[in-house]
Design a protein around this motif. Structure first.
Motif, PDB file in Angstrom:
ATOM      1  N   GLU A  39      36.314  53.859  45.808  1.00 25.58           N
ATOM      2  CA  GLU A  39      36.688  52.738  46.668  1.00 25.58           C
ATOM      3  C   GLU A  39      36.038  52.917  48.046  1.00 25.58           C
ATOM      4  OE1 GLU A  39      39.098  50.129  49.116  1.00 25.58           O
ATOM      5  OE2 GLU A  39      38.986  52.296  49.297  1.00 25.58           O
ATOM      6  N   LEU A  44      33.280  55.216  53.847  1.00 23.70           N
ATOM      7  CA  LEU A  44      33.704  55.131  55.254  1.00 23.70           C
ATOM      8  C   LEU A  44      34.002  56.538  55.787  1.00 23.70           C
ATOM      9  CD1 LEU A  44      35.916  51.925  55.032  1.00 23.70           C
ATOM     10  CD2 LEU A  44      33.853  52.178  56.443  1.00 23.70           C
ATOM     11  N   TYR A  66      42.437  49.382  60.007  1.00 20.49           N
ATOM     12  CA  TYR A  66      41.352  50.264  59.571  1.00 20.49           C
ATOM     13  C   TYR A  66      40.746  51.020  60.746  1.00 20.49           C
ATOM     14  CZ  TYR A  66      41.826  48.427  54.936  1.00 20.49           C
ATOM     15  OH  TYR A  66      42.340  48.096  53.721  1.00 20.49           O
ATOM     16  N   VAL A 113      35.004  47.596  62.769  1.00 22.25           N
ATOM     17  CA  VAL A 113      35.300  46.832  61.558  1.00 22.25           C
ATOM     18  C   VAL A 113      34.800  45.408  61.808  1.00 22.25           C
ATOM     19  CG1 VAL A 113      37.118  45.957  60.054  1.00 22.25           C
ATOM     20  CG2 VAL A 113      37.309  48.255  61.018  1.00 22.25           C
ATOM     21  N   ALA A 115      35.171  42.321  59.749  1.00 19.25           N
ATOM     22  CA  ALA A 115      36.338  41.446  59.584  1.00 19.25           C
ATOM     23  C   ALA A 115      37.486  42.305  59.061  1.00 19.25           C
ATOM     24  CB  ALA A 115      36.031  40.337  58.592  1.00 19.25           C
ATOM     25  N   GLU A 116      38.683  42.003  59.500  1.00 24.18           N
ATOM     26  CA  GLU A 116      39.871  42.740  59.053  1.00 24.18           C
ATOM     27  C   GLU A 116      40.696  41.820  58.170  1.00 24.18           C
ATOM     28  OE1 GLU A 116      41.240  45.847  60.183  1.00 24.18           O
ATOM     29  OE2 GLU A 116      40.151  46.300  62.034  1.00 24.18           O
ATOM     30  N   ALA A 117      40.719  42.109  56.872  1.00 22.63           N
ATOM     31  CA  ALA A 117      41.548  41.296  55.987  1.00 22.63           C
ATOM     32  C   ALA A 117      43.028  41.474  56.339  1.00 22.63           C
ATOM     33  CB  ALA A 117      41.301  41.684  54.530  1.00 22.63           C
ATOM     34  N   ASP A 142      32.252  48.669  59.159  1.00 21.85           N
ATOM     35  CA  ASP A 142      33.035  48.435  57.946  1.00 21.85           C
ATOM     36  C   ASP A 142      32.946  46.943  57.641  1.00 21.85           C
ATOM     37  OD1 ASP A 142      34.970  47.782  56.090  1.00 21.85           O
ATOM     38  OD2 ASP A 142      36.572  48.932  57.032  1.00 21.85           O
ATOM     39  N   VAL A 144      33.570  45.635  54.583  1.00 20.79           N
ATOM     40  CA  VAL A 144      34.220  45.418  53.284  1.00 20.79           C
ATOM     41  C   VAL A 144      34.790  43.996  53.189  1.00 20.79           C
ATOM     42  CG1 VAL A 144      36.090  46.175  51.754  1.00 20.79           C
ATOM     43  CG2 VAL A 144      34.770  47.871  53.032  1.00 20.79           C
ATOM     44  N   ALA A 145      35.396  43.539  54.266  1.00 20.88           N
ATOM     45  CA  ALA A 145      36.066  42.243  54.219  1.00 20.88           C
ATOM     46  C   ALA A 145      35.161  41.102  54.677  1.00 20.88           C
ATOM     47  CB  ALA A 145      37.334  42.282  55.068  1.00 20.88           C
ATOM     48  N   GLN A 167      35.575  44.217  46.334  1.00 16.76           N
ATOM     49  CA  GLN A 167      36.881  43.698  45.908  1.00 16.76           C
ATOM     50  C   GLN A 167      37.416  42.532  46.712  1.00 16.76           C
ATOM     51  OE1 GLN A 167      36.402  46.629  47.545  1.00 16.76           O
ATOM     52  NE2 GLN A 167      38.286  47.551  48.270  1.00 16.76           N
ATOM     53  N   LYS A 168      36.713  42.124  47.761  1.00 18.25           N
ATOM     54  CA  LYS A 168      37.225  41.001  48.545  1.00 18.25           C
ATOM     55  C   LYS A 168      36.411  39.741  48.206  1.00 18.25           C
ATOM     56  CE  LYS A 168      40.246  43.522  51.073  1.00 18.25           C
ATOM     57  NZ  LYS A 168      39.850  44.483  52.128  1.00 18.25           N
TER      58      LYS A 168
END
Ligand SMILES: *Cc1c(COP(=O)(O)O)cnc(C)c1O
Length: 368
Positions: A39, A44, A66, A113, A115-117, A142, A144-145, A167-168
């Protein structure tokens, strides 16, 4: 009888390298891409432990949970950490980052980061990248989002370490992740005696055993099912067109915001300014006398498949997240989510206008 998930031919090194190339294409990067077999927290943590160490100073931008985790890792590595925290309902500005860098010329690593989901905000990375590059620090992002939900251009923005997960907004698997690594970042890690080596966290291992060895043999058995799922979601994004996928997420965010405002009942966008709101997910503040976790539980009784969750940790009381990403970046998922929240608010005596909300969702979506 062969099982479709279990009895697969081995994933070849060539296929693995091809998937890597597709990720590089999605990120429009010419840098090395490493697909990590875990993951996104794996790359990170690997980036932070590789890029920071005793005697180094890091600027850690905290715009959500995060960022806090990154600060803990940086301190654990022995780095001096300058935390730049902004309220979670806003975004950091390039000016604030520039000021922190000017106040602490010794900063050699910046973590941010995109975007922060978890809090629903997004940061202006292009502008921030400019000031970080001017200062000369290594820049870890980061993403990820943000990947798949909004433009992400690590090379153009001067990002040295850009971490993504599928995964987003990519609508893919959570069990593998990727990072693009600049030449400067490789040099920094190679010069860091404390950078992970002979370790699952090690990016340098992947460089030595995979990239520099000509991508001919995988260092260990790959997470095959996750790699195939990553390939499938990349194919789907390429088929739809990345811009179409991003537009869908932007529309979902705008429609959720408009629909929530039209719904009323005391529900408000958590992120104050629309320009700071992330396309990947929309966070909403519930009325002060209402518990967000209970409200979400009530909304989900009608349809447990809706992309609704309460905020994490201390935010569980006050925040609802509409996770309109991947397959849920649709007017149907957004409309049904707000409708269910409206019904749950009405059940506790709040006045809501669900028709107005539906209309706002439909109009905002089609107006884009
Ligand atoms: C989702 C996300 C991750 C990955 O965390 P999971 O909770 O395991 O999905 C990392 N960083 C950010 C900013 C994220 O939004």
């Amino acid at each position: 009888m062969t099982h479709p998930l279990l009895d697969l031919p081995p994933l070849t090194a060539a296929r693995f390298a091809e998937i890597e190339q597709r990720v590089a294409g999605l990120l429009a990067t010419e840098q090395d891409v490493v697909i990590m077999q875990g993951e996104a927290l794996l790359p990170l943590e690997g980036c932070i432990r590789g890029g920071a160490g005793p005697g180094s100073t890091a600027l850690n931008v905290v715009t959500g949970p995060y960022g806090r985790t990154f600060g803990d890792w940086l301190r654990d590595c022995g780095a001096d950490v300058v935390d730049l925290a902004v309220p979670f309902h806003s975004a950091v500005t390039a000016e604030q980052v520039g000021q922190a860098l000017a106040d602490h010329p010794e900063i050699g690593f910046v973590s941010l980061v995109h975007a922060e989901a978890a809090t629903g905000n997004t940061n202006p990375v292009a502008e921030i990248g400019e000031v970080v590059r001017e200062h000369g620090a290594l820049f870890m992002l980061d993403a990820v989002a943000s990947v798949g939900a909004e433009p992400l251009l690590p090379d153009a923005w001067g990002v040295d370490l850009c971490v993504i997960g599928a995964q987003k907004a990519m609508g893919g698997p959570a069990g593998v992740s990727a990072v693009s690594v600049s030449e400067r970042a490789w040099e920094r890690m190679a010069a860091n005696p404390r950078a992970p080596r002979h370790s699952y966290l090690s990016l340098l291992d992947w460089k030595a055993r995979w990239i520099d060895a000509g991508r001919r043999a995988l260092p260990h058995a790959p997470a095959q099912l996750e790699m195939l799922a990553l390939e499938a979601c990349l194919e789907r994004i390429e088929a739809d067109g990345p811009n179409v996928v991003m537009a869908r997420h932007a529309a979902a965010a705008a429609a959720t915001r408009a629909g929530a405002l039209a719904l009323g009942g005391g529900l408000e966008p958590y992120v104050h300014e629309a320009r700071d709101a992330a396309p990947v997910a929309t966070t909403l503040r519930v009325p002060a006398d209402t518990d967000a976790a209970s409200l979400v539980a009530a909304a989900l009784t009608a349809d447990p498949g809706l992309p609704l969750v309460a905020g994490g940790g201390a935010l569980a009381r006050e925040m609802v997240r509409v996770n309109h990403y991947g397959p849920d970046a649709t007017p149907g998922a957004v409309g049904a989510s707000l409708d269910a929240l409206g019904a749950a608010l009405a059940a506790v005596g709040r006045k809501t206008d669900r028709d107005a909300s539906r209309k706002a969702v439909a109009e905002t979506w089609s107006g884009r």
